[in-house]
Design a protein around this motif. Sequence first.
Motif, PDB file in Angstrom:
ATOM      1  N   GLU A  14       0.864  -1.172   0.000  1.00 44.84           N
ATOM      2  CA  GLU A  14       0.000   0.000   0.000  1.00 44.84           C
ATOM      3  C   GLU A  14       0.904   1.226   0.000  1.00 44.84           C
ATOM      4  N   ALA A  15       0.330   2.415  -0.069  1.00 43.91           N
ATOM      5  CA  ALA A  15       1.136   3.639  -0.160  1.00 43.91           C
ATOM      6  C   ALA A  15       2.095   3.762   1.014  1.00 43.91           C
ATOM      7  N   ILE A  33       3.771   5.893   3.690  1.00 47.57           N
ATOM      8  CA  ILE A  33       3.334   7.130   4.312  1.00 47.57           C
ATOM      9  C   ILE A  33       4.477   7.902   4.952  1.00 47.57           C
ATOM     10  N   GLY A  53       0.714   2.133   4.427  1.00 50.81           N
ATOM     11  CA  GLY A  53      -0.701   1.885   4.630  1.00 50.81           C
ATOM     12  C   GLY A  53      -1.051   0.414   4.688  1.00 50.81           C
ATOM     13  N   THR A 111      -0.015  -1.510   6.925  1.00 53.80           N
ATOM     14  CA  THR A 111       0.158  -1.778   8.365  1.00 53.80           C
ATOM     15  C   THR A 111       1.518  -2.345   8.743  1.00 53.80           C
ATOM     16  N   THR A 139      -2.374  -2.739  13.253  1.00 56.34           N
ATOM     17  CA  THR A 139      -3.614  -3.205  12.649  1.00 56.34           C
ATOM     18  C   THR A 139      -4.213  -2.187  11.698  1.00 56.34           C
ATOM     19  N   HIS A 140      -3.585  -1.057  11.530  1.00 54.42           N
ATOM     20  CA  HIS A 140      -4.103  -0.046  10.611  1.00 54.42           C
ATOM     21  C   HIS A 140      -2.907   0.709  10.045  1.00 54.42           C
ATOM     22  N   TRP A 141      -3.163   1.719   9.231  1.00 56.53           N
ATOM     23  CA  TRP A 141      -2.073   2.442   8.569  1.00 56.53           C
ATOM     24  C   TRP A 141      -1.069   2.972   9.595  1.00 56.53           C
ATOM     25  N   LEU A 199       1.037   5.700  10.644  1.00 62.15           N
ATOM     26  CA  LEU A 199       1.013   7.105  10.257  1.00 62.15           C
ATOM     27  C   LEU A 199       2.323   7.835  10.518  1.00 62.15           C
ATOM     28  N   LYS A 206      -3.037   4.231  12.888  1.00 62.43           N
ATOM     29  CA  LYS A 206      -4.322   4.902  12.880  1.00 62.43           C
ATOM     30  C   LYS A 206      -5.256   4.318  13.926  1.00 62.43           C
ATOM     31  N   TRP A 250      -6.339   8.312  16.391  1.00 58.50           N
ATOM     32  CA  TRP A 250      -5.069   8.026  15.744  1.00 58.50           C
ATOM     33  C   TRP A 250      -3.935   8.945  16.191  1.00 58.50           C
ATOM     34  N   ILE A 251      -2.704   8.405  16.029  1.00 59.41           N
ATOM     35  CA  ILE A 251      -1.489   9.103  16.454  1.00 59.41           C
ATOM     36  C   ILE A 251      -1.052  10.019  15.323  1.00 59.41           C
ATOM     37  N   THR A 252      -0.810  11.289  15.640  1.00 60.24           N
ATOM     38  CA  THR A 252      -0.395  12.218  14.594  1.00 60.24           C
ATOM     39  C   THR A 252       1.112  12.437  14.559  1.00 60.24           C
ATOM     40  N   PHE A 306       4.796  11.161  -0.749  1.00 57.25           N
ATOM     41  CA  PHE A 306       4.316  11.537   0.572  1.00 57.25           C
ATOM     42  C   PHE A 306       5.435  11.858   1.556  1.00 57.25           C
ATOM     43  N   LYS A 328       2.640   7.329  -2.970  1.00 59.10           N
ATOM     44  CA  LYS A 328       1.411   6.610  -3.197  1.00 59.10           C
ATOM     45  C   LYS A 328       1.614   5.416  -4.103  1.00 59.10           C
ATOM     46  N   THR A 376      -7.803  -3.814   6.158  1.00 57.20           N
ATOM     47  CA  THR A 376      -7.638  -2.374   6.348  1.00 57.20           C
ATOM     48  C   THR A 376      -8.116  -1.659   5.095  1.00 57.20           C
ATOM     49  N   ALA A 436      -4.469   4.691   1.718  1.00 57.39           N
ATOM     50  CA  ALA A 436      -3.737   5.207   2.871  1.00 57.39           C
ATOM     51  C   ALA A 436      -3.183   6.589   2.543  1.00 57.39           C
ATOM     52  N   VAL A 437      -3.352   7.519   3.468  1.00 62.34           N
ATOM     53  CA  VAL A 437      -2.796   8.864   3.289  1.00 62.34           C
ATOM     54  C   VAL A 437      -2.076   9.251   4.570  1.00 62.34           C
ATOM     55  N   PRO A 438      -1.061  10.098   4.464  1.00 62.32           N
ATOM     56  CA  PRO A 438      -0.362  10.522   5.667  1.00 62.32           C
ATOM     57  C   PRO A 438      -1.235  11.394   6.565  1.00 62.32           C
ATOM     58  N   ALA A 439      -0.768  11.598   7.804  1.00 64.52           N
ATOM     59  CA  ALA A 439      -1.583  12.286   8.811  1.00 64.52           C
ATOM     60  C   ALA A 439      -1.936  13.707   8.389  1.00 64.52           C
ATOM     61  N   TYR A 440      -1.009  14.381   7.665  1.00 61.87           N
ATOM     62  CA  TYR A 440      -1.312  15.771   7.343  1.00 61.87           C
ATOM     63  C   TYR A 440      -2.410  15.894   6.304  1.00 61.87           C
TER      64      TYR A 440
END
Lengths: 478, 265
Positions: free
Chosen positions: A108-109, A111, A127, A129, A149-151, A153, A169, A194-196, A453, A469, B85, B89-93
């Motif tokens: 996946e992309a 990040i 993305g 995971t 379990t998710h993207w 970030l 996420k 989600w964690i930024t 990204f 991406k 999932t 997927a995109v980054p946080a910003y």
Amino acid sequence: MTSGDVERMLIQFQDESGEVLGNPFDVPLDITPDKLQLVCNALLQKEEPLPFAFYARGEAEVVSSLGVCVKALGIETEQVLPVVYQPQAVFRVRAVARCTSSLQGHTEAVISTAFSPTGKYLASGSGDTTVRFWDLTTETPHHTSRGHTHWVLSIAWSPDGKKLASGCKNSQICIWDPVTGQQIGKTLIGHTKWITWLCWEPLHLNAECRYLASSSKDGSVRIWDTLLCRTEKIMTGHTQTVTCVKWGGDGLLYTSSQDRTIKVWRASDGVQCRTLQGHAHWVNTLALSTDYVLRTGAFDPAHATINAQDVTGSLEDVKERALQRYNKVRGSNPERLVSGSDDFTMFLWTPAEEKKPLARLTGHCALVNEVLFSPDTRLLASASFDKSIKIWDGRTGKYLQSLRGHVSAVYQVAWSSDSRLLVSGSSDSTLKVWDVKTGKLTMDLPGHADEVFAVDWSPDGQRVVSGGKDKCLRIWRR
Amino acid sequence: MTCTKPQNEHIELSRKRHGYRLDHHERKRKKESREVHERSHKARKMIGLKAKLYHKQRHAEKIQMKKTLKMHEQRKTKQKNDDKTPEGAVPAYLLLDREGQSRAKVLSNMIKQKRKEKAGKWEVPLPKVRAQGETDVLKVIKTGKRQKKAWKRMVTKLCFVGDGFIRKPPKYERFIRPMGLRFKKAHVTHPELKATFCLPILGVKKNPSSPLYTSLGVITKGTVVEVNVSELGLVTQGGKVIWGKYAQVTNNPENDGCINAVLLV
């Protein structure tokens, strides 16, 4: 002016902070920066000659000869002219020119990507995971770390390069060992959204790299103890998403949020010290002047070797070196903080001292996505969705130049460790390397198939990594 | 003899009076169970157009039955079925509540905007509002010794008059704006920040019902007013502080007693 009789002028060398060096003396007006360097080195009595850049009266740079500068500024030749000398980095990082490999593996992309503080390891979160570690000598995959379990970030290397923290996420944080690819300790659970952003405690405050700060969409900031795998402190105060958290070098935490404020906290007891207000829209990003030196810890980019090594030495030794480097970069002034926001402007603050901003940096036509200080803290780069990057003076916030070339929003920028080059990744799928001194595009690096990204320049200056991406990571070298 | 089925309630009546046959329930049960076999026999033996129609109908019935059975089965075992999932997927910003537009949408939006600008139409949150008639907004005031003259009008909706407003001499005043209906502040919501501020009104820009109301300063639903936004701290590219912006009124102020508006960014 009769021929053979060049005008002379009195100049006085001055440090950046205003301290004078030696007495004023007489120089001909056609003196070049090289000769000025010789004189300066002689005055400073250094063993190895350092490269310098000279600024007449602190404003105009002496490029070809002093005479040109004087004419441009319109200075009288009768008075003593203060010439500010700035030591440049001894080493020179060369611009990256070619893509040496395209690392596929993520499904996946991609990040976020980051080099370890010494430049030995490369990690990327995606993305799909997983967090993947890549071997830089062969440019192949090294480990795939599954656990989220998710993207994924955000990722952050500990300043000693021995641990990597990643936030996903689903509001979980995992710590990984780059050598084996295994998870260290338990998954840190506590946030509700989600964690930024993730930020480790600086090395010179604690050489064990034990504490980690995380910010989340649920509006709280948590300090985690990674040894015992639990929350140490929770700091609530923001009413909306906390977009960025930075751990400063003197024990203060800075957090920015969508509620248009920036809060300053004391890391030792989690008490809020100050709230900095002024922005009219979400605050997206923060940058500390000492960011780069806090990131690289005890590793000095000037001593980089072809094969990146781990940080060696006892804990005290490492802590001492990190503290020395930090003090050298910071100087005697307090740390400066820049915040970029959706209201198209940035503010320059000294958060440890005042509530009022030093300057408001306007000029962008669209939201500012990322701001970064150069490693020597003299310059500031801001990347914005209006397709341009603007360079500002890191001390006063004065606008210097705009770098235009991208055809779509610029997402991220990264400085080279000698502060001369800047690489930027954008949603138009290209990367561009800029020479900051001239403001010109050095290299255009197309190759990605879709939006870029994340970009990062390794601290030893050899490689640039970019992920986007199109699910693959590209490594660029000279 | 024509074989007709019994009509009306004779069956029920007879059942009430005489009860059921002794083997009625048994026979009913067995007949129903035989129905399944008889149905299958018919389905096998039928030929021709009749068969086609029957089979088509039966097929549709069977599909429905299968669906209900599956539904019942699923309810028995409750599964959490987001194992996968989500994609994209995109980054946080970019995740931060930003509506990411696909590139095709951006282009078509650009073209639409250009066309609208050419036509002179501006984007407002409430494009169409019910026009208020004169009898609604202006009330006739009778004056004169015999209360016959009816040339004065009083505004019955909220209005804004401005700081330096001085009434005309009462004898010559045609439009009366009562003090109780004069308002200076509006509750303005920023559409992206989702925060509401109480900002002073600078002036009425346009009232959609009539230019007369605009000049009088009447504020009804859909009116575009200019508000003082220096509180918010917005800044132009050149570094100048923005202190006035347009906002559109979203409620019926005469019913609520306050002016709620949304900022036009």
